[in-house]
Design a protein around this motif. Structure first.
Motif, PDB file in Angstrom:
ATOM      1  N   LYS A 226       0.797  -1.197  -0.030  1.00 32.10           N
ATOM      2  CA  LYS A 226      -0.200   0.010   0.084  1.00 32.10           C
ATOM      3  C   LYS A 226       0.899   1.205  -0.022  1.00 32.10           C
ATOM      4  O   LYS A 226       1.857   1.227   0.869  1.00 32.10           O
ATOM      5  CB  LYS A 226      -0.879  -0.134   1.220  1.00 32.10           C
ATOM      6  CG  LYS A 226      -0.280   0.012   2.698  1.00 32.10           C
ATOM      7  CD  LYS A 226      -1.328  -0.020   3.621  1.00 32.10           C
ATOM      8  CE  LYS A 226      -0.651   0.097   4.794  1.00 32.10           C
ATOM      9  NZ  LYS A 226      -1.294  -0.177   6.106  1.00 32.10           N
ATOM     10  N   PRO A 227       0.422   2.093  -0.690  1.00 32.86           N
ATOM     11  CA  PRO A 227       1.298   3.575  -0.739  1.00 32.86           C
ATOM     12  C   PRO A 227       0.935   4.031   0.830  1.00 32.86           C
ATOM     13  O   PRO A 227       0.373   3.409   1.422  1.00 32.86           O
ATOM     14  CB  PRO A 227       0.635   4.317  -1.730  1.00 32.86           C
ATOM     15  CG  PRO A 227      -0.780   3.748  -2.008  1.00 32.86           C
ATOM     16  CD  PRO A 227      -0.794   2.324  -1.518  1.00 32.86           C
ATOM     17  N   ARG A 228       2.091   4.904   1.239  1.00 32.39           N
ATOM     18  CA  ARG A 228       1.817   5.569   2.310  1.00 32.39           C
ATOM     19  C   ARG A 228       0.405   5.927   2.583  1.00 32.39           C
ATOM     20  O   ARG A 228      -0.149   6.383   2.017  1.00 32.39           O
ATOM     21  CB  ARG A 228       2.983   6.794   2.558  1.00 32.39           C
ATOM     22  CG  ARG A 228       4.297   6.188   2.444  1.00 32.39           C
ATOM     23  CD  ARG A 228       4.979   5.814   3.723  1.00 32.39           C
ATOM     24  NE  ARG A 228       6.254   5.497   3.686  1.00 32.39           N
ATOM     25  CZ  ARG A 228       6.636   4.869   4.661  1.00 32.39           C
ATOM     26  NH1 ARG A 228       6.208   4.688   5.795  1.00 32.39           N
ATOM     27  NH2 ARG A 228       7.942   4.451   4.687  1.00 32.39           N
ATOM     28  N   LEU A 229       0.101   5.626   3.810  1.00 36.56           N
ATOM     29  CA  LEU A 229      -1.284   5.996   4.324  1.00 36.56           C
ATOM     30  C   LEU A 229      -1.726   7.575   4.277  1.00 36.56           C
ATOM     31  O   LEU A 229      -0.682   8.076   4.758  1.00 36.56           O
ATOM     32  CB  LEU A 229      -1.972   5.370   5.626  1.00 36.56           C
ATOM     33  CG  LEU A 229      -1.756   3.916   5.728  1.00 36.56           C
ATOM     34  CD1 LEU A 229      -2.136   3.285   6.867  1.00 36.56           C
ATOM     35  CD2 LEU A 229      -2.504   3.059   4.372  1.00 36.56           C
ATOM     36  N   GLY A 230      -2.497   8.273   3.898  1.00 38.84           N
ATOM     37  CA  GLY A 230      -2.804   9.534   4.143  1.00 38.84           C
ATOM     38  C   GLY A 230      -3.347   9.869   5.528  1.00 38.84           C
ATOM     39  O   GLY A 230      -3.335   8.898   6.584  1.00 38.84           O
TER      40      GLY A 230
ATOM     41  N   TYR B 257      -3.926   2.058  -0.553  1.00 41.04           N
ATOM     42  CA  TYR B 257      -2.999   0.861  -0.403  1.00 41.04           C
ATOM     43  C   TYR B 257      -1.905   1.117  -1.150  1.00 41.04           C
ATOM     44  O   TYR B 257      -2.045   1.801  -2.286  1.00 41.04           O
ATOM     45  CB  TYR B 257      -3.688  -0.356  -0.621  1.00 41.04           C
ATOM     46  CG  TYR B 257      -4.571  -0.595  -2.054  1.00 41.04           C
ATOM     47  CD1 TYR B 257      -3.770  -0.986  -2.877  1.00 41.04           C
ATOM     48  CD2 TYR B 257      -5.828   0.167  -2.346  1.00 41.04           C
ATOM     49  CE1 TYR B 257      -4.260  -0.996  -4.344  1.00 41.04           C
ATOM     50  CE2 TYR B 257      -6.454  -0.205  -3.455  1.00 41.04           C
ATOM     51  CZ  TYR B 257      -5.831  -0.543  -4.607  1.00 41.04           C
ATOM     52  OH  TYR B 257      -6.425  -0.750  -5.898  1.00 41.04           O
ATOM     53  N   GLN B 258      -0.908   0.541  -0.960  1.00 42.28           N
ATOM     54  CA  GLN B 258       0.304   0.751  -1.734  1.00 42.28           C
ATOM     55  C   GLN B 258       0.468  -0.151  -3.038  1.00 42.28           C
ATOM     56  O   GLN B 258       0.809   0.371  -4.045  1.00 42.28           O
ATOM     57  CB  GLN B 258       1.578   0.378  -0.733  1.00 42.28           C
ATOM     58  CG  GLN B 258       2.929   0.999  -1.551  1.00 42.28           C
ATOM     59  CD  GLN B 258       4.105   0.719  -0.677  1.00 42.28           C
ATOM     60  OE1 GLN B 258       3.756   0.521   0.460  1.00 42.28           O
ATOM     61  NE2 GLN B 258       5.160   0.635  -1.278  1.00 42.28           N
ATOM     62  N   SER B 259      -0.018  -0.958  -2.694  1.00 45.01           N
ATOM     63  CA  SER B 259       0.172  -2.336  -3.793  1.00 45.01           C
ATOM     64  C   SER B 259      -0.732  -3.415  -3.588  1.00 45.01           C
ATOM     65  O   SER B 259      -1.116  -3.950  -2.457  1.00 45.01           O
ATOM     66  CB  SER B 259       1.519  -2.589  -4.067  1.00 45.01           C
ATOM     67  OG  SER B 259       2.151  -3.476  -3.142  1.00 45.01           O
ATOM     68  N   PHE B 260      -1.086  -4.321  -4.553  1.00 48.13           N
ATOM     69  CA  PHE B 260      -1.348  -5.659  -4.303  1.00 48.13           C
ATOM     70  C   PHE B 260      -1.013  -6.790  -5.245  1.00 48.13           C
ATOM     71  O   PHE B 260      -0.471  -6.108  -6.308  1.00 48.13           O
ATOM     72  CB  PHE B 260      -3.008  -5.696  -4.336  1.00 48.13           C
ATOM     73  CG  PHE B 260      -3.520  -5.766  -5.832  1.00 48.13           C
ATOM     74  CD1 PHE B 260      -3.878  -7.250  -6.119  1.00 48.13           C
ATOM     75  CD2 PHE B 260      -3.749  -5.003  -7.130  1.00 48.13           C
ATOM     76  CE1 PHE B 260      -4.394  -7.331  -7.547  1.00 48.13           C
ATOM     77  CE2 PHE B 260      -4.437  -5.214  -8.052  1.00 48.13           C
ATOM     78  CZ  PHE B 260      -4.617  -6.512  -8.395  1.00 48.13           C
TER      79      PHE B 260
ATOM     80  N   GLU C 137       2.240  -1.137   5.949  1.00 48.39           N
ATOM     81  CA  GLU C 137       2.926  -0.404   4.882  1.00 48.39           C
ATOM     82  C   GLU C 137       1.922  -0.500   3.706  1.00 48.39           C
ATOM     83  O   GLU C 137       2.250   0.267   2.906  1.00 48.39           O
ATOM     84  CB  GLU C 137       4.158  -0.954   4.381  1.00 48.39           C
ATOM     85  CG  GLU C 137       5.370  -1.135   5.540  1.00 48.39           C
ATOM     86  CD  GLU C 137       5.688   0.429   5.850  1.00 48.39           C
ATOM     87  OE1 GLU C 137       5.900   1.260   5.145  1.00 48.39           O
ATOM     88  OE2 GLU C 137       5.549   0.384   7.027  1.00 48.39           O
ATOM     89  N   GLY C 138       0.912  -0.929   3.915  1.00 47.56           N
ATOM     90  CA  GLY C 138      -0.317  -0.965   2.707  1.00 47.56           C
ATOM     91  C   GLY C 138       0.104  -2.105   1.700  1.00 47.56           C
ATOM     92  O   GLY C 138      -0.621  -1.767   0.429  1.00 47.56           O
ATOM     93  N   LYS C 139       0.604  -3.132   1.929  1.00 51.35           N
ATOM     94  CA  LYS C 139       0.784  -4.095   0.764  1.00 51.35           C
ATOM     95  C   LYS C 139      -0.206  -5.170   1.017  1.00 51.35           C
ATOM     96  O   LYS C 139      -0.221  -5.846   2.052  1.00 51.35           O
ATOM     97  CB  LYS C 139       2.085  -4.565   0.898  1.00 51.35           C
ATOM     98  CG  LYS C 139       3.455  -3.819   0.659  1.00 51.35           C
ATOM     99  CD  LYS C 139       4.679  -4.361   0.602  1.00 51.35           C
ATOM    100  CE  LYS C 139       5.973  -3.167   0.372  1.00 51.35           C
ATOM    101  NZ  LYS C 139       7.187  -3.757   0.452  1.00 51.35           N
ATOM    102  N   ILE C 140      -1.063  -5.242   0.171  1.00 51.50           N
ATOM    103  CA  ILE C 140      -2.130  -6.175   0.186  1.00 51.50           C
ATOM    104  C   ILE C 140      -1.912  -7.553  -0.877  1.00 51.50           C
ATOM    105  O   ILE C 140      -1.606  -7.293  -1.767  1.00 51.50           O
ATOM    106  CB  ILE C 140      -3.575  -5.845  -0.109  1.00 51.50           C
ATOM    107  CG1 ILE C 140      -3.820  -4.531   0.815  1.00 51.50           C
ATOM    108  CG2 ILE C 140      -4.571  -6.735  -0.550  1.00 51.50           C
ATOM    109  CD1 ILE C 140      -5.177  -3.977   0.536  1.00 51.50           C
TER     110      ILE C 140
END
Length: 306
Positions: free
Chosen positions: A2-6, A222-225, A240-243
């Motif tokens: 996941k990208p950095r969370l807002g 999210y940064q990525s999936f 870190e937002g990685k799904i």
């Protein structure tokens, strides 16, 4: 599971390190963990502290093999696998290998066994249910040939092989047929590879369409999936937002896929399975309890055996 969370999406309180939460296949994750005992000072933090010798307790687990332990409950014997991790609570998972207990490194064996005793009724019930489901879901391995059926997006589709030198694959939505073009001398493995490759491409497409919908509803980024082929997880999400989402979700109807996506995205708000987490899931997927029960109770019987 996941990208950095807002600023509006970051969980309360900065996490000291990257964490990951997973949605396990066929596990009752609503009560799959119990708070860990208060953390005791680490012996290395003070040279005056010397670990006291441990006195064996009645029913204390005996090591059977690396990572394996045993507890006695009257006439009942419970073997389990103990894993140590950096998680903050004691977690329980029922799988083909039986009970797996994951506990923080600093929690004592006595506290772990006490947690098992407190959950023994749930553990034995789930072990029994899992064995029953394992018996019911026994099914022959899928045969890769013309006319064979395959579950896709909650319905049954039929494989149709067209002998041609021009390779290709096409799904006819009107007839529920997956048309696979292969050379006449192609073997079962080539057909299997072609179909599984198509399913994974479909998974990328569907997940890629559904993730933004629920991320927008929740107001997170999210940064990525990526696709997963895990045998014990439907999905996972890191701080870190990685799904990661299991491509075999493509065997199920869209509501079940959406539930797993909503579940993982909700961890961008709550990196736990607390009541606040489930309230977050419900806010974007009100039917989550029905979907969760379906995945837990009957989904494995739907999965074809490859």
């Amino acid at each position: 599971m996941k990208p950095r969370l807002g600023p509006d999406a970051r969980p309360q309180g900065k996490l000291p390190q990257q964490q990951a939460l997973q949605l396990d296949l066929f596990a009752d994750d609503s009560i799959a963990s119990t708070p860990a005992a208060p953390q005791a000072p680490h012996p290395r933090s003070d040279p005056r502290l010397v670990p006291a010798p441990q006195t064996p307790l009645a029913g204390e687990a005996v090591a059977l093999a690396p990572g394996k332990r045993r507890l006695h409950f009257g006439e009942h014997i419970l073997d389990y696998t103990l894993l140590r991790s950096k998680r903050r609570s004691i977690g329980f998972l029922i799988s083909d290998d039986g009970l797996r207990v994951t506990a923080p490194k600093w929690v004592t064996l006595g506290d772990i066994e006490e947690a098992i005793r407190e959950k023994k009724r749930w553990i034995f019930t789930k072990l029994s249910e899992y064995r029953d489901r394992s018996t019911r879901r026994m099914q022959p391995q899928m045969q890769w040939r013309d006319g064979e059926t395959l579950p896709y997006m909650g319905r049954s589709i039929t494989l149709r092989i067209h002998a041609t030198q021009k390779a290709g694959i096409h799904f006819d939505d009107a007839s529920d047929q997956l048309i696979v073009c292969l050379p006449a001398d192609a073997g079962e493995q080539q057909l299997k590879d072609r179909v599984l490759g198509w399913l994974q491409l479909e998974a990328k497409r569907v997940f890629g369409e559904r993730l933004p919908i629920y991320a927008k509803k929740l107001g997170v980024t999210y940064q990525s999936f990526a696709l997963s082929s895990a045998t014990t997880q439907w999905g996972s999400c890191t701080s870190e937002g990685k799904i990661r989402l299991n491509w075999r979700l493509m065997h199920f109807a869209l509501p079940l896929i959406d539930y797993v996506i909503a579940h993982e995205l909700s961890h961008l708000r709550e990196m736990n399975h607390s009541p606040r987490f489930w309230a977050t899931v419900q806010s974007i997927f009100p039917e989550f309890e029905t979907a969760r029960k379906t995945l837990r109770d009957s989904a494995q019987e739907t999965l074809p055996v490859f």
